[in-house]
Scaffold this active site. Structure first.
Site, PDB file in Angstrom:
ATOM      1  N   ASN A  44     -18.296  57.459 -53.033  1.00 61.25           N
ATOM      2  CA  ASN A  44     -19.556  57.801 -52.356  1.00 61.25           C
ATOM      3  C   ASN A  44     -20.754  57.959 -53.290  1.00 61.25           C
ATOM      4  O   ASN A  44     -21.799  58.476 -52.887  1.00 61.25           O
ATOM      5  CB  ASN A  44     -19.375  59.079 -51.509  1.00 61.25           C
ATOM      6  CG  ASN A  44     -19.032  60.283 -52.375  1.00 61.25           C
ATOM      7  OD1 ASN A  44     -18.891  60.160 -53.597  1.00 61.25           O
ATOM      8  ND2 ASN A  44     -18.900  61.452 -51.767  1.00 61.25           N
ATOM      9  N   ASP A  94       2.216  73.528 -62.589  1.00 62.50           N
ATOM     10  CA  ASP A  94       1.398  73.846 -63.757  1.00 62.50           C
ATOM     11  C   ASP A  94       1.958  75.064 -64.508  1.00 62.50           C
ATOM     12  O   ASP A  94       2.237  76.100 -63.879  1.00 62.50           O
ATOM     13  CB  ASP A  94      -0.021  74.151 -63.253  1.00 62.50           C
ATOM     14  CG  ASP A  94      -1.050  74.232 -64.357  1.00 62.50           C
ATOM     15  OD1 ASP A  94      -1.296  73.208 -64.996  1.00 62.50           O
ATOM     16  OD2 ASP A  94      -1.607  75.330 -64.566  1.00 62.50           O
ATOM     17  N   ASP A 149     -21.458  59.889 -55.853  1.00 58.14           N
ATOM     18  CA  ASP A 149     -21.958  61.167 -56.378  1.00 58.14           C
ATOM     19  C   ASP A 149     -21.546  61.380 -57.842  1.00 58.14           C
ATOM     20  O   ASP A 149     -21.768  62.453 -58.396  1.00 58.14           O
ATOM     21  CB  ASP A 149     -21.489  62.349 -55.503  1.00 58.14           C
ATOM     22  CG  ASP A 149     -19.984  62.552 -55.550  1.00 58.14           C
ATOM     23  OD1 ASP A 149     -19.275  61.728 -56.188  1.00 58.14           O
ATOM     24  OD2 ASP A 149     -19.486  63.527 -54.948  1.00 58.14           O
ATOM     25  N   GLU A 179       5.702  71.943 -65.779  1.00 58.34           N
ATOM     26  CA  GLU A 179       5.049  71.878 -67.089  1.00 58.34           C
ATOM     27  C   GLU A 179       5.453  73.128 -67.855  1.00 58.34           C
ATOM     28  O   GLU A 179       5.243  74.252 -67.378  1.00 58.34           O
ATOM     29  CB  GLU A 179       3.534  71.811 -66.917  1.00 58.34           C
ATOM     30  CG  GLU A 179       2.831  71.529 -68.232  1.00 58.34           C
ATOM     31  CD  GLU A 179       1.390  72.020 -68.262  1.00 58.34           C
ATOM     32  OE1 GLU A 179       0.613  71.485 -69.038  1.00 58.34           O
ATOM     33  OE2 GLU A 179       1.052  72.961 -67.508  1.00 58.34           O
ATOM     34  N   ASP A 187     -14.944  56.604 -57.619  1.00 57.83           N
ATOM     35  CA  ASP A 187     -15.900  57.353 -56.806  1.00 57.83           C
ATOM     36  C   ASP A 187     -16.357  56.478 -55.640  1.00 57.83           C
ATOM     37  O   ASP A 187     -17.054  55.483 -55.854  1.00 57.83           O
ATOM     38  CB  ASP A 187     -17.082  57.748 -57.711  1.00 57.83           C
ATOM     39  CG  ASP A 187     -18.230  58.353 -56.936  1.00 57.83           C
ATOM     40  OD1 ASP A 187     -18.015  58.784 -55.793  1.00 57.83           O
ATOM     41  OD2 ASP A 187     -19.350  58.390 -57.498  1.00 57.83           O
ATOM     42  N   ASP A 238     -12.971  60.520 -55.986  1.00 58.49           N
ATOM     43  CA  ASP A 238     -12.589  61.235 -54.763  1.00 58.49           C
ATOM     44  C   ASP A 238     -11.375  60.597 -54.107  1.00 58.49           C
ATOM     45  O   ASP A 238     -10.873  59.560 -54.552  1.00 58.49           O
ATOM     46  CB  ASP A 238     -13.786  61.288 -53.799  1.00 58.49           C
ATOM     47  CG  ASP A 238     -14.456  59.935 -53.666  1.00 58.49           C
ATOM     48  OD1 ASP A 238     -13.729  58.961 -53.446  1.00 58.49           O
ATOM     49  OD2 ASP A 238     -15.701  59.853 -53.836  1.00 58.49           O
TER      50      ASP A 238
HETATM   51  C1  NOJ Z   1      -2.084  73.002 -67.805  1.00 61.79           C
HETATM   52  C2  NOJ Z   1      -2.967  71.908 -67.283  1.00 61.79           C
HETATM   53  O1  NOJ Z   1      -2.358  70.671 -67.541  1.00 61.79           O
HETATM   54  C3  NOJ Z   1      -4.302  72.069 -67.949  1.00 61.79           C
HETATM   55  O2  NOJ Z   1      -5.172  70.993 -67.687  1.00 61.79           O
HETATM   56  C4  NOJ Z   1      -4.907  73.378 -67.498  1.00 61.79           C
HETATM   57  O3  NOJ Z   1      -6.095  73.612 -68.221  1.00 61.79           O
HETATM   58  C5  NOJ Z   1      -3.959  74.548 -67.729  1.00 61.79           C
HETATM   59  N1  NOJ Z   1      -2.601  74.261 -67.368  1.00 61.79           N
HETATM   60  C6  NOJ Z   1      -4.389  75.738 -66.912  1.00 61.79           C
HETATM   61  O4  NOJ Z   1      -4.121  75.519 -65.561  1.00 61.79           O
END
Ligand code: NOJ
Length: 556
Positions: free
Chosen positions: A23, A200, A25, A255, A21, A29
């Site tokens: 800054n 994802d 907060d 993934e 971090d 970042d």
């Molecule tokens: C897989 C991601 O790695 C995970 O962190 C996320 O909660 C789910 N997909 C939904 O996007």
């Protein structure tokens, strides 16, 4: 298989919220990441996978995006992102962005428009269906974070699909306009010079048009038999490749929950032009029956069987990734190793075991200094929405007591990976001068990057050496492309395998237990390459491995 730059890459995953971090907060970042690039350069990685940094209401910490072409204000600005890409490039590091396009945030203008009326032109950008009757959703699919995957909208009297939280509505990939909008945003980031995409839950994008009920098996989430690996997903990925990826030399990793090695080859076969590699989860399920069950002791024979299948069945028809940790998994030293007396030995042992395998390795922030799980006492202390869902199901549907539920949640909670990175022994482990968004683990006084950098026997330098061996050494070809053979298949404590390429053979032996173990192997040692005790046994016919001892040898 044609060689690719990302075959020989080592990737480091940053969870921006928890890295550094700049800054005060309390939230990590982009400027903080820029400040720490030299640390990653010393480690030796050449790719960073950045968990999502786009604008988001942060229901799922950024995996719910409301503006794909902008940066969440807590992380910085588009300028900061451009600066990060440039500063990383100066250090020969590429930035791989997280591409979350199975779903958006419900606060994305596309969804707001879609929800506004059944007649809106963007209605069919998402998946809307009538219920089976007045009170029953369209089918029995569950989501990862809720009991039903459908949320009712009283205004339009229809349900929308969300395979994650109700603030993460699934996009309708069957709609070509949606696909084009997603390809456009990919182009936006490619033009900024990124090195690739981590996609994802990308194997969920294709859905059957009739939305049938899922089988009530123990697959994980009800409906996975229909929404994972649908043939349409492959069509969409090929279209994405043709329209976006084909003219760029990018790392792409999908993934993919619930895949077999056969499916992995469909996704990653170079001739099919879909993805570069995938993340699979089979080895991460070895110590639990399902998401709600207790942690089981590690079954090493089972782990070896799974890993070996993935080592031996994919290449050269496809390519795989290697990982022990990410932002969704508990810390590996606490899980498959020993986070107390043998934290350093087991951290190095796990690293050696994985980093000599076939595939592209991913290191998750903190793994290289042996960070451990944090066990929060009350459910309120957990930030992750998945833990809250599990707690609810366990205590209400399964009838578990508070402490029984906590015993199941603590070892696997995703927050174990998400506590702030330990930079040094100062306030908040040097992560932030403000109040960290998630508590810092108390053990930062003994486990932190500063101390690791000052100790040439640290886990950090072990990772550094493993990365160098893979990326730039006389062993690189064997480590990257060698044939894999498992030895001692049924040994419950020892993981042993060989990698061979042309005339070179490397043998890796790891003791996964806290006890001394006898081994006997016929291989003749030429020289040890890397080990985690001061000495390494030379005569493998009759050797005793110390607790969590691990050695890679060059052998005849
Ligand atoms: C897989 C991601 O790695 C995970 O962190 C996320 O909660 C789910 N997909 C939904 O996007």
């Amino acid at each position: 298989m044609e060689k690719k730059w990302w075959h020989q890459a080592v990737v480091y995953q940053i969870y921006p919220r928890s890295f550094y971090d700049s800054n005060g907060d309390g939230i990590g970042d982009l400027k903080g990441i820029i400040d720490k690039l030299d640390y990653l350069k010393i480690l030796g990685i050449n790719v960073i996978w950045l968990s999502p940094v786009n604008t988001s209401p942060m229901d799922d910490n950024g995996y719910d995006i409301s503006d794909y072409e902008n940066i969440a204000s807590e992380f910085g600005t588009l300028d900061d992102m451009e600066c990060l890409i440039q500063e990383a490039a100066k250090r020969d590091i590429k930035i791989v962005m997280d591409l979350v396009i199975n779903h958006t945030s419900d606060e994305h203008p596309w969804f707001i428009a879609s929800k506004s009326s059944r007649c809106h032109p963007k209605r069919h950008w998402y998946i809307w269906r009538k219920g089976k009757d007045e009170i029953t959703p369209p089918n029995n699919w569950a989501s990862w974070f809720t009991r039903s995957a459908w949320e009712y909208d009283p205004d339009s009297k229809e349900y929308y699909l969300h395979l994650f939280s109700k603030k993460q509505p699934d996009l309708n990939w069957a709609n070509p306009e949606v696909r084009q909008a997603l390809y456009d945003l990919m182009g936006f980031w490619i033009a900024k010079g990124i090195g690739g995409f981590r996609m994802d839950v990308i194997n969920l994008i294709g859905k059957p048009s009739d939305y049938p009920d899922g089988a009530l098996t123990d697959l994980g989430v009800v409906g996975m038999d229909h929404f994972c690996n649908h043939s349409l997903t492959h069509e969409y990925l090929r279209e994405m490749h043709q329209k976006v990826l084909a003219n760029h030399d990018l790392l792409t990793v999908g993934e993919t929950p619930l895949v077999t090695p056969y499916e992995a080859k469909l996704y990653t076969h170079p001739m099919r032009k879909e993805l570069g590699m995938i993340f699979q989860f089979e080895h991460m399920d070895v110590d639990k029956d399902n998401a709600f069950s207790e942690k089981k002791p590690l079954d090493l024979v089972g782990l070896k069987r799974i890993m070996t299948r993935w080592q031996e069945e994919i290449y050269p028809d496809g390519w795989n990734s290697l990982y022990w940790n990410n932002h969704d998994q508990a810390r590996i030293v606490s899980r498959f190793g020993n986070d107390q007396e043998y934290r350093v030995e087991s951290g190095k042992m796990l690293a050696t075991t994985l980093h000599f395998m076939l595939g592209t390795p991913y290191i998750y922030q903190g793994e290289e200094i042996g960070m451990t799980n944090t066990y929060f006492k009350s459910i309120e202390e957990y930030n992750d929405l998945m833990d809250h869902h599990k707690y609810d199901v366990m205590t209400k549907d399964m009838g578990l007591s508070h402490s029984e539920a906590m015993d199941r949640i603590q070892p696997f909670s995703r927050d174990n990976a998400r506590t702030p990175f330990h930079w040094d022994t100062s306030l908040n482990a040097g992560f932030s001068t403000g109040t960290p968004w998630l508590p810092v683990n108390d053990n930062h006084l003994t486990i932190n990057a500063k101390m690791a950098l000052e100790d040439n026997r640290s886990i950090f330098y072990h990772y550094q050496k493993l990365i160098k061996l893979r990326r730039n050494s006389e062993y690189s070809n064997t480590i990257v492309y060698g044939k894999h053979t498992l030895l001692l298949d049924d040994d419950p404590h020892i993981y042993a395998y060989k990698r061979s390429y042309k005339n070179q053979t490397i043998l890796v032996i790891s003791n996964f237990s806290e006890h001394h173990q006898n081994i006997s192997l016929n291989e003749q040692v030429i020289t040890p390459i890397i080990h985690n005790y001061d000495t390494a046994p030379q005569d493998l016919q009759k050797a005793i491995l110390r607790p969590y001892e691990s050695i890679a040898y060059l052998v005849y």
